[in-house]
Structures are given as structure tokens and as C-alpha cells.
Design a protein around this motif. Structure first.
Motif, PDB file in Angstrom:
ATOM      1  N   LEU A 197     -22.361 -18.784   1.345  1.00 16.97           N
ATOM      2  CA  LEU A 197     -21.600 -20.040   1.198  1.00 16.97           C
ATOM      3  C   LEU A 197     -21.052 -20.549   2.519  1.00 16.97           C
ATOM      4  CD1 LEU A 197     -19.212 -19.695  -1.889  1.00 16.97           C
ATOM      5  CD2 LEU A 197     -20.791 -21.582  -1.419  1.00 16.97           C
ATOM      6  N   PHE A 198     -20.685 -19.618   3.396  1.00 15.84           N
ATOM      7  CA  PHE A 198     -19.975 -20.008   4.623  1.00 15.84           C
ATOM      8  C   PHE A 198     -20.845 -19.729   5.842  1.00 15.84           C
ATOM      9  CE2 PHE A 198     -16.643 -19.204   1.509  1.00 15.84           C
ATOM     10  CZ  PHE A 198     -15.791 -20.277   1.701  1.00 15.84           C
ATOM     11  N   PRO A 199     -21.125 -20.746   6.654  1.00 17.25           N
ATOM     12  CA  PRO A 199     -21.967 -20.523   7.835  1.00 17.25           C
ATOM     13  C   PRO A 199     -21.278 -19.812   8.999  1.00 17.25           C
ATOM     14  CG  PRO A 199     -21.426 -22.869   7.575  1.00 17.25           C
ATOM     15  CD  PRO A 199     -20.815 -22.150   6.414  1.00 17.25           C
ATOM     16  N   SER A 200     -19.977 -19.501   8.894  1.00 20.32           N
ATOM     17  CA  SER A 200     -19.256 -18.899  10.016  1.00 20.32           C
ATOM     18  C   SER A 200     -19.879 -17.558  10.412  1.00 20.32           C
ATOM     19  CB  SER A 200     -17.790 -18.679   9.633  1.00 20.32           C
ATOM     20  OG  SER A 200     -17.694 -17.830   8.508  1.00 20.32           O
ATOM     21  N   GLU A 201     -19.770 -17.248  11.704  1.00 20.67           N
ATOM     22  CA  GLU A 201     -20.275 -15.966  12.211  1.00 20.67           C
ATOM     23  C   GLU A 201     -19.479 -14.806  11.604  1.00 20.67           C
ATOM     24  OE1 GLU A 201     -19.659 -15.664  16.425  1.00 20.67           O
ATOM     25  OE2 GLU A 201     -20.849 -13.826  16.628  1.00 20.67           O
ATOM     26  N   TYR A 202     -18.190 -15.061  11.371  1.00 20.93           N
ATOM     27  CA  TYR A 202     -17.300 -14.011  10.879  1.00 20.93           C
ATOM     28  C   TYR A 202     -16.885 -14.261   9.430  1.00 20.93           C
ATOM     29  CZ  TYR A 202     -16.734 -12.176  15.556  1.00 20.93           C
ATOM     30  OH  TYR A 202     -16.962 -11.608  16.782  1.00 20.93           O
ATOM     31  N   ILE A 203     -16.769 -13.167   8.696  1.00 15.24           N
ATOM     32  CA  ILE A 203     -16.158 -13.210   7.367  1.00 15.24           C
ATOM     33  C   ILE A 203     -14.948 -12.280   7.446  1.00 15.24           C
ATOM     34  CG2 ILE A 203     -16.448 -12.696   4.903  1.00 15.24           C
ATOM     35  CD1 ILE A 203     -18.333 -14.940   5.835  1.00 15.24           C
ATOM     36  N   HIS A 204     -13.774 -12.776   7.037  1.00 10.35           N
ATOM     37  CA  HIS A 204     -12.559 -11.954   7.113  1.00 10.35           C
ATOM     38  C   HIS A 204     -12.502 -11.045   5.888  1.00 10.35           C
ATOM     39  CE1 HIS A 204      -8.531 -10.676   8.021  1.00 10.35           C
ATOM     40  NE2 HIS A 204      -8.401 -11.541   9.022  1.00 10.35           N
ATOM     41  N   ILE A 205     -12.382  -9.739   6.160  1.00 10.00           N
ATOM     42  CA  ILE A 205     -12.376  -8.781   5.042  1.00 10.00           C
ATOM     43  C   ILE A 205     -11.030  -8.051   4.936  1.00 10.00           C
ATOM     44  CG2 ILE A 205     -14.868  -8.451   4.868  1.00 10.00           C
ATOM     45  CD1 ILE A 205     -14.548  -5.963   6.697  1.00 10.00           C
ATOM     46  N   GLY A 206      -9.993  -8.623   5.486  1.00  8.92           N
ATOM     47  CA  GLY A 206      -8.639  -8.089   5.238  1.00  8.92           C
ATOM     48  C   GLY A 206      -8.353  -6.817   6.013  1.00  8.92           C
ATOM     49  N   GLY A 207      -7.965  -5.794   5.275  1.00 11.09           N
ATOM     50  CA  GLY A 207      -7.622  -4.523   5.913  1.00 11.09           C
ATOM     51  C   GLY A 207      -6.132  -4.297   6.076  1.00 11.09           C
ATOM     52  N   ASP A 208      -5.303  -5.250   5.612  1.00 11.43           N
ATOM     53  CA  ASP A 208      -3.856  -5.124   5.804  1.00 11.43           C
ATOM     54  C   ASP A 208      -3.184  -4.415   4.634  1.00 11.43           C
ATOM     55  OD1 ASP A 208      -4.592  -7.362   4.226  1.00 11.43           O
ATOM     56  OD2 ASP A 208      -2.563  -8.173   4.387  1.00 11.43           O
ATOM     57  N   GLU A 209      -2.082  -3.741   4.930  1.00  5.16           N
ATOM     58  CA  GLU A 209      -1.123  -3.250   3.939  1.00  5.16           C
ATOM     59  C   GLU A 209      -1.761  -2.518   2.757  1.00  5.16           C
ATOM     60  OE1 GLU A 209       2.495  -6.366   4.460  1.00  5.16           O
ATOM     61  OE2 GLU A 209       0.809  -7.159   3.332  1.00  5.16           O
ATOM     62  N   VAL A 210      -2.593  -1.534   3.076  1.00  7.37           N
ATOM     63  CA  VAL A 210      -3.235  -0.761   2.004  1.00  7.37           C
ATOM     64  C   VAL A 210      -2.250   0.273   1.460  1.00  7.37           C
ATOM     65  CG1 VAL A 210      -5.157   0.775   1.444  1.00  7.37           C
ATOM     66  CG2 VAL A 210      -5.480  -1.094   3.096  1.00  7.37           C
ATOM     67  N   GLU A 211      -2.105   0.297   0.132  1.00  7.74           N
ATOM     68  CA  GLU A 211      -1.221   1.290  -0.506  1.00  7.74           C
ATOM     69  C   GLU A 211      -1.954   2.631  -0.484  1.00  7.74           C
ATOM     70  OE1 GLU A 211       1.773   0.630  -1.939  1.00  7.74           O
ATOM     71  OE2 GLU A 211       1.791  -1.501  -2.467  1.00  7.74           O
ATOM     72  N   MET A 212      -1.703   3.399   0.546  1.00  5.42           N
ATOM     73  CA  MET A 212      -2.474   4.623   0.774  1.00  5.42           C
ATOM     74  C   MET A 212      -2.300   5.651  -0.349  1.00  5.42           C
ATOM     75  SD  MET A 212      -4.198   4.278   3.529  1.00  5.42           S
ATOM     76  CE  MET A 212      -4.307   3.078   4.863  1.00  5.42           C
ATOM     77  N   ASP A 213      -1.168   5.584  -1.075  1.00  2.33           N
ATOM     78  CA  ASP A 213      -0.976   6.597  -2.117  1.00  2.33           C
ATOM     79  C   ASP A 213      -1.986   6.445  -3.256  1.00  2.33           C
ATOM     80  OD1 ASP A 213       0.118   4.309  -3.134  1.00  2.33           O
ATOM     81  OD2 ASP A 213       2.004   5.222  -3.823  1.00  2.33           O
ATOM     82  N   GLN A 214      -2.584   5.268  -3.362  1.00  2.81           N
ATOM     83  CA  GLN A 214      -3.647   5.114  -4.361  1.00  2.81           C
ATOM     84  C   GLN A 214      -4.800   6.064  -4.042  1.00  2.81           C
ATOM     85  OE1 GLN A 214      -3.427   2.957  -7.174  1.00  2.81           O
ATOM     86  NE2 GLN A 214      -1.345   3.127  -6.395  1.00  2.81           N
ATOM     87  N   TRP A 215      -5.102   6.198  -2.794  1.00  2.00           N
ATOM     88  CA  TRP A 215      -6.202   7.073  -2.365  1.00  2.00           C
ATOM     89  C   TRP A 215      -5.781   8.541  -2.378  1.00  2.00           C
ATOM     90  CZ3 TRP A 215      -7.783   3.620   2.408  1.00  2.00           C
ATOM     91  CH2 TRP A 215      -8.575   2.552   1.942  1.00  2.00           C
ATOM     92  N   SER A 216      -4.555   8.809  -1.920  1.00  2.00           N
ATOM     93  CA  SER A 216      -4.160  10.221  -1.854  1.00  2.00           C
ATOM     94  C   SER A 216      -3.952  10.802  -3.248  1.00  2.00           C
ATOM     95  CB  SER A 216      -2.915  10.397  -0.980  1.00  2.00           C
ATOM     96  OG  SER A 216      -1.881   9.575  -1.454  1.00  2.00           O
ATOM     97  N   ASP A 217      -3.773   9.917  -4.251  1.00  2.00           N
ATOM     98  CA  ASP A 217      -3.622  10.389  -5.630  1.00  2.00           C
ATOM     99  C   ASP A 217      -4.951  10.397  -6.390  1.00  2.00           C
ATOM    100  OD1 ASP A 217      -0.964  10.714  -5.180  1.00  2.00           O
ATOM    101  OD2 ASP A 217      -0.318   8.940  -6.291  1.00  2.00           O
ATOM    102  N   CYS A 218      -6.021   9.954  -5.758  1.00  2.00           N
ATOM    103  CA  CYS A 218      -7.315   9.848  -6.447  1.00  2.00           C
ATOM    104  C   CYS A 218      -8.135  11.109  -6.184  1.00  2.00           C
ATOM    105  CB  CYS A 218      -8.066   8.617  -5.929  1.00  2.00           C
ATOM    106  SG  CYS A 218      -9.816   8.544  -6.394  1.00  2.00           S
ATOM    107  N   PRO A 219      -8.598  11.793  -7.222  1.00  2.00           N
ATOM    108  CA  PRO A 219      -9.339  13.040  -6.974  1.00  2.00           C
ATOM    109  C   PRO A 219     -10.572  12.833  -6.090  1.00  2.00           C
ATOM    110  CG  PRO A 219      -9.439  12.376  -9.315  1.00  2.00           C
ATOM    111  CD  PRO A 219      -8.429  11.495  -8.643  1.00  2.00           C
ATOM    112  N   HIS A 220     -11.239  11.694  -6.263  1.00  2.00           N
ATOM    113  CA  HIS A 220     -12.472  11.475  -5.492  1.00  2.00           C
ATOM    114  C   HIS A 220     -12.166  11.143  -4.034  1.00  2.00           C
ATOM    115  CE1 HIS A 220     -14.148  11.635  -9.445  1.00  2.00           C
ATOM    116  NE2 HIS A 220     -13.507  10.527  -9.822  1.00  2.00           N
ATOM    117  N   CYS A 221     -11.184  10.259  -3.849  1.00  2.00           N
ATOM    118  CA  CYS A 221     -10.812   9.900  -2.473  1.00  2.00           C
ATOM    119  C   CYS A 221     -10.219  11.105  -1.748  1.00  2.00           C
ATOM    120  CB  CYS A 221      -9.836   8.721  -2.474  1.00  2.00           C
ATOM    121  SG  CYS A 221     -10.636   7.160  -2.935  1.00  2.00           S
TER     122      CYS A 221
END
Ligand code: ACM
Ligand code: ZN
Length: 552
Positions: free
Chosen positions: A202-226
Motif C-alpha cells: 500500500l505504501f511506496p515509502s522505503e521504510y515501514i515503521h514497526i514500533g518496538g516501544d514500551e514492550v511489557e516484558m513480563d508477558q514474555w517472561s511469564d510465557c513458557p515458550h518465550c
């Protein structure tokens, strides 16, 4: 050439900027202008996830950016509170995730508690907007905020979340912290390939912004797979898993011919693609670190560039990043930040951001109010060499010339409020006039004690403005104001003021001075009337504020 035309338009009367041609009777003396931007990236971010902004308003916003030579529009399209872009292979994302409240699984967080509301952009609307921006020299950089800030996606597709048995909403007084994509669920990357594939197309821009801010890390540390993945890799900090996630998404983008743009936290996980563009938002150091690591860097430290912050202590807005006045924004000098010459080469430019948490509970014109004239300042911060920048000069040009252009563009820009708190009451009032109202600032603004109202034409002798109270108002004083709060323009230059204590008979209360009067009534007031005695006021309109009523 496009920017040169913007400069030419600024030399013409304001109405030219609004596209009201022909402009006749104007003579420009022969002149030569040598001008070029200090930075190639001059950006503005708009969060349409917390508060949906209709596509016509987005286009208008972009149009106004282009007049200020802002050439990047960062479109924050997804967040915890909404998903705004149609994805044809995953239609539920927008059809369900574009709305919250009511029967939507996406809870209302900011305002509008009882109703279902929201919206999203179809791909056809987005394609039109991309083209609309392109011809205005504005590149749109879309953002899908990953892997955090994704509660909406997680409500629509709960399977993307971590397999975390501990999280339930009862523990958190109803607040659901599950807003992070599971980093180890392989199907998530297949799903992101479909979603981002459509976004990339949809967007011809060279870059697509994919975020990466303010991740609630406890979601991962509480996940058996992560957790298992982290243990297997020997990672003790969740940020390393974010590095892994971003690398996987970067691979997806690369397959679709794009590079990632990220918030600065995404650097910390290690291994961020050298071709990434980093938006340093958390503090001033973030941009320095990105440039020191050789990344293309966009500077937007929140204390200078977050236009959802208050402009002065008594105005609406957030304050966690401080009060961000236009003057504060204008004071940002990247050369003072401590970059080496080589690091400065990495700095592509600046960007300001309007996050829309508060917008949901404000009036429609809040977006204009919060972004102008701060965008005028941003424009110079990103364009003008430091040697040519001077706040006093900027504010003089703003008030003597540029605000009239904003006015012509129909921008409901901010005017500074009184700086000392005054006790006021807002008795129910109806307003009428012999002059018709403008469509952009209707008389109902006065009845709602909101900002100001504007007439459609100037005033003539005998024209009147009537403020009628629903019940007699017993008060110390009533101030009537014509013209802008902060500069003597749009006033009724000559006029008398009459007061009525019974709603029928009017008696003289005084004359306007500089467009204003403070009436100190001898009894409870039913109505006040301004009667114009001037033939025009040198303007195309009159500005009127709500009455300022001081209680006894
Ligand atoms: C941000 O303000 N979370 C980028
Ligand atoms: Zn997980």
C-alpha cells in the motif's frame, strides 16, 4: 520547486494560500531567494489509533503540513486502542479492531465510555491519501506498532498472545496487560507476513515503521515458550527477545522490499539491522546513541517534540514530558546535543508527534489547537540554519503575518490563554447577531464557552451582537471581548455596549476600548448587547469570545 512555490504563496496575501485565485492587485517586487532545508527529514506523526481521525481530516492535515514544508507524515495506524488499516487477508483486524466500546471486544480507554465508536481506512482510501500526499511532496511512513502496544490485535486474534496462564483481568482491576505478540509462536510471523505484505504494497515509502516501544516484558517472561527460548539462547533480559522479534520482522519487510523504522528501544535488543531508521523519542540521549551506532536517526525527544503535551500549565494536554510550548520546541538545536560531525551525518532530521489519548475526550478542533502554531515552529527547527533562527523574530513573524495564513487555511490554531487563573462562572447564554456566522467558528462556540466564534463578514454601523442569559446573572463583572485574545485583530473597533436588567429595556453601559469592555452591573443581568459604530474593521470578520463572568 514545490517548496519554492510554498515560499511564493507566502509572499502573496493569505487567501492565496487557501487557493483563492485569482489574487489581483498584488505586486511582488523582483527578488531572488536562495533557500534550502537544513534537514532532509522534516516529519510529523499523527496517532489515529487512540482517536480515529477521518480520512478527509488526515488529508487536510497533510495538506497543511505541505504548506509548512514538512515532507514526512508518520501515520501511527495501530495501538492498544485501535487498528485503523484494512487488511484484506485479515479483515477482522479493522472491522472489529477499528471500533471500541459497546459490544466491541476492544475496551474504551480514553473517553466515550458508553458508546461504540471508531473507524478505519479502506485500502482504497489509503491509496488515495498516499497519492494526495505524494503530489504535496509528503511521503507517508505507516506504522504498525509491534510487538507491544498490540492489545487490539490481541483482542481480535487472542492466539497471537503469549500462552500465559497467570494473566487475567481480575488481577488488574479489569485492565488487560496482554498487549504483546508472543515472540516464539511461529504462526505469528506467518500472520505478520500477510499483514505487513499488504501494508508494504500500500505504501511506496522505503521504510515501514514497526514500533518496538514500551514492550511489557513480563508477558514474555511469564510465557513458557518465550521463557524456554530465552533460556535456550542464554538471554536473561527480555529485550534480547525483542531484538529477535524485530530481526524476524525485519526479514519479513526485506522480503517485501522494505527497511524497518523503529522507536529507539528496538536498538537495545542488539542486532538491529544497520539499514534501520531509529526514531529517538524517550530522551535526548536516545538520538545520540542511535547516531553513534551509525543508524539513520530521526530526533524527536518528547520534551521538545510531543505536541500532545500542554502548551502552558493552564491549558489542556498531557504533562508527563513537561510543558512543550512552541518556544520550547523552537529552542531545540541539534548542534548543541553533542553529536560529532560524523554522527550528525546520520541525523536525517526531526519529527514531532501528536498522540491522541486526550483527543478522544476533547472537541474536534483540539488537533488543530495542539499542533498549530507548534508545527510552524517545527518547520523552522527542521528547515532553517541555526544562524537564522531567533525566537523573538519567529514570534513577531508569527503574529504579524503567519497567523493570518493559518486563519486563511481554516486552521483553528492555539491562542495563548490568560496566565493567571481567574474564577469564572459560565451561566447559560444564547448568542445572536445581525451578522451571519462563519462555518468554521460558529456562534455556538460562545454558548458552549469554547474558544471563539467568528463572523462571516466584517461589521457595519448598527450591526449588533446579543448575549442573552437564561436566568438573571448576579455577578461582580462581565467582560465582553471582540478580537483575538492576544492581539488586537478581528475587533469591533468602535462600538457601544448596552445592558438589560429585565430582558426588554436596554441602557448604555459604556463603549468598547480596543474591542473590549468590562461591565460592572448594578443588578442581576438578563442581556448584553454590543452595537457596532464602525464601518468595517480592516478585516474580513469579527472574532467574539464567550462572556467572561466573574462571580460575586
Ligand atoms: C512512544 O511515545 N511510546 C513512542
Ligand atoms: Zn510467548
Amino acid at each position: 520547486v514545490f517548496n519554492g512555490i510554498q515560499t511564493l504563496l507566502q509572499l502573496l496575501p493569505p487567501r492565496a494560500l487557501a487557493g483563492n485565485f485569482p489574487v489581483s492587485g498584488v505586486c511582488l517586487s523582483g527578488l531572488e531567494i536562495t533557500d534550502y532545508p537544513r534537514f532532509s527529514y522534516r516529519g510529523m506523526m499523527l496517532d489515529v489509533a487512540r482517536t480515529f481521525v477521518p480520512i478527509e481530516d488526515v488529508m487536510r492535515f497533510i495538506d497543511n503540513l505541505s504548506h509548512h514544508k514538512i515532507n514526512r507524515f508518520h501515520w501511527h495506524l495501530s495501538d492498544d486502542e485501535g487498528w485503523r488499516v484494512e487488511i484484506k487477508s485479515c479483515p477482522e483486524l479493522a472491522r472489529v479492531g477499528g471500533f471500541r466500546g459497546g459490544d466491541s471486544p476492544v475496551w474504551p480507554i480514553y473517553g466515550h465510555w458508553d458508546e461504540k465508536y471508531g473507524g478505519y481506512y479502506t485500502q482504497e482510501e489509503i491509496a488515495r491519501t498516499v497519492e494526495y500526499a505524494r503530489v504535496r511532496n509528503v511521503e507517508i511512513i505507516p506504522e504498525i506498532d509491534l510487538p507491544g502496544h498490540s492489545r487490539t490485535a490481541g483482542k481480535v486474534y487472542p492466539e497471537i498472545l503469549c500462552a500465559n496462564p497467570r494473566v487475567n483481568t481480575a488481577q488488574t482491576a479489569g485492565y488487560d496487560r496482554r498487549n504483546v505478540w508472543c515472540a516464539t509462536r511461529e504462526e505469528n510471523y506467518a500472520l505478520l507476513d500477510k499483514i505487513l505484505g499488504e501494508v508494504c504494497a500500500l505504501f511506496p515509502s522505503e521504510y515501514i515503521h514497526i514500533g518496538g516501544d514500551e514492550v511489557e516484558m513480563d508477558q514474555w517472561s511469564d510465557c513458557p515458550h518465550c521463557k524456554a527460548k530465552m533460556e535456550a539462547e542464554g538471554w536473561t533480559d527480555g529485550i534480547r527477545l525483542e531484538g529477535y522479534f524485530m530481526a524476524r520482522v525485519t526479514e519479513i519487510l526485506a522480503r517485501h522490499g522494505k527497511r524497518p523504522a523503529v522507536w529507539n528501544e528496538a536498538m537495545e535488543g542488539g542486532g538491529l539491522d544497520p539499514g534501520a531508521r531509529v526514531h529517538g523519542w524517550e530522551n535526548r540521549k536516545a538520538g545520540l546513541e542511535a547516531a553513534a551506532a551509525g543508524y539513520r536517526t530521526v530526533l524527536m525527544p518528547n520534551e521538545y517534540f510531543y505536541f500532545d503535551m500542554k502548551q502552558s500549565p493552564l491549558e489542556p494536554g498531557l504533562t508527563w514530558a513537561g510543558v512543550v510550548s512552541a518556544e520550547k520546541n523552537y529552542s531545540f538545536d541539534p548542534a548543541r546535543e553533542g553529536f560529532t560531525a560524523a554522527q550528525m551525518e546520520c541525523v536525517e532530521g526531526m519529527e514531532a508527534a501528536f498522540w491522541s489519548e486526550l483527543y478522544a475526550s476533547q472537541e474536534h478542533d483540539y488537533l488543530d489547537y495542539q499542533t498549530y502554531p507548534r508545527i510552524c515552529s517545527l518547520s523552522e527547527v527542521a528547515w532553517t540554519p541555526q544562524s537564522r533562527r531567533d525566537w523573538a523574530d519567529f514570534s513577531r513573524r508569527l503574529s504579524t503575518a503567519h497567523l493570518a495564513r493559518l486563519e486563511a487555511l481554516g486552521i483553528r490554531y492555539r491562542t495563548p490563554p490568560h496566565t493567571t487563573p481567574v474564577r469564572r462562572i459560565t451561566p447559560q447564554v444564547s448568542f445572536s447577531s445581525s451578522i451571519r456566522e462563519s462555518t468554521s467558528n460558529p456562534y455556538s462556540n460562545i454558548e458552549r464557552y469554547r474558544h471563539y466564534a467568528r463572523t462571516a463578514v466584517s461589521c457595519r454601523p448598527g450591526d449588533w451582537f446579543l448575549y442573552s442569559f437564561a436566568a438573571p446573572v448576579d455577578c461582580r463583572s462581565i467582560e465582553l471581548i471582540t478580537g483575538y485574545d492576544f492581539l488586537p485583530r478581528g475587533i469591533v473597533t468602535r462600538g457601544r455596549v448596552e445592558v438589560s436588567y429585565d430582558g426588554v429595556r436596554f441602557e448604555r453601559a459604556g463603549v468598547l476600548e480596543k474591542g473590549r469592555i468590562t461591565v460592572r452591573p448594578s443588578a442581576p443581568v438578563r442581556a448584553l448587547r454590543i452595537v457596532s459604530e464602525c464601518t468595517g474593521n480592516g478585516e474580513t470578520h469579527v472574532i467574539l469570545y464567550p462572556p467572561r463572568v466573574e462571580p460575586r
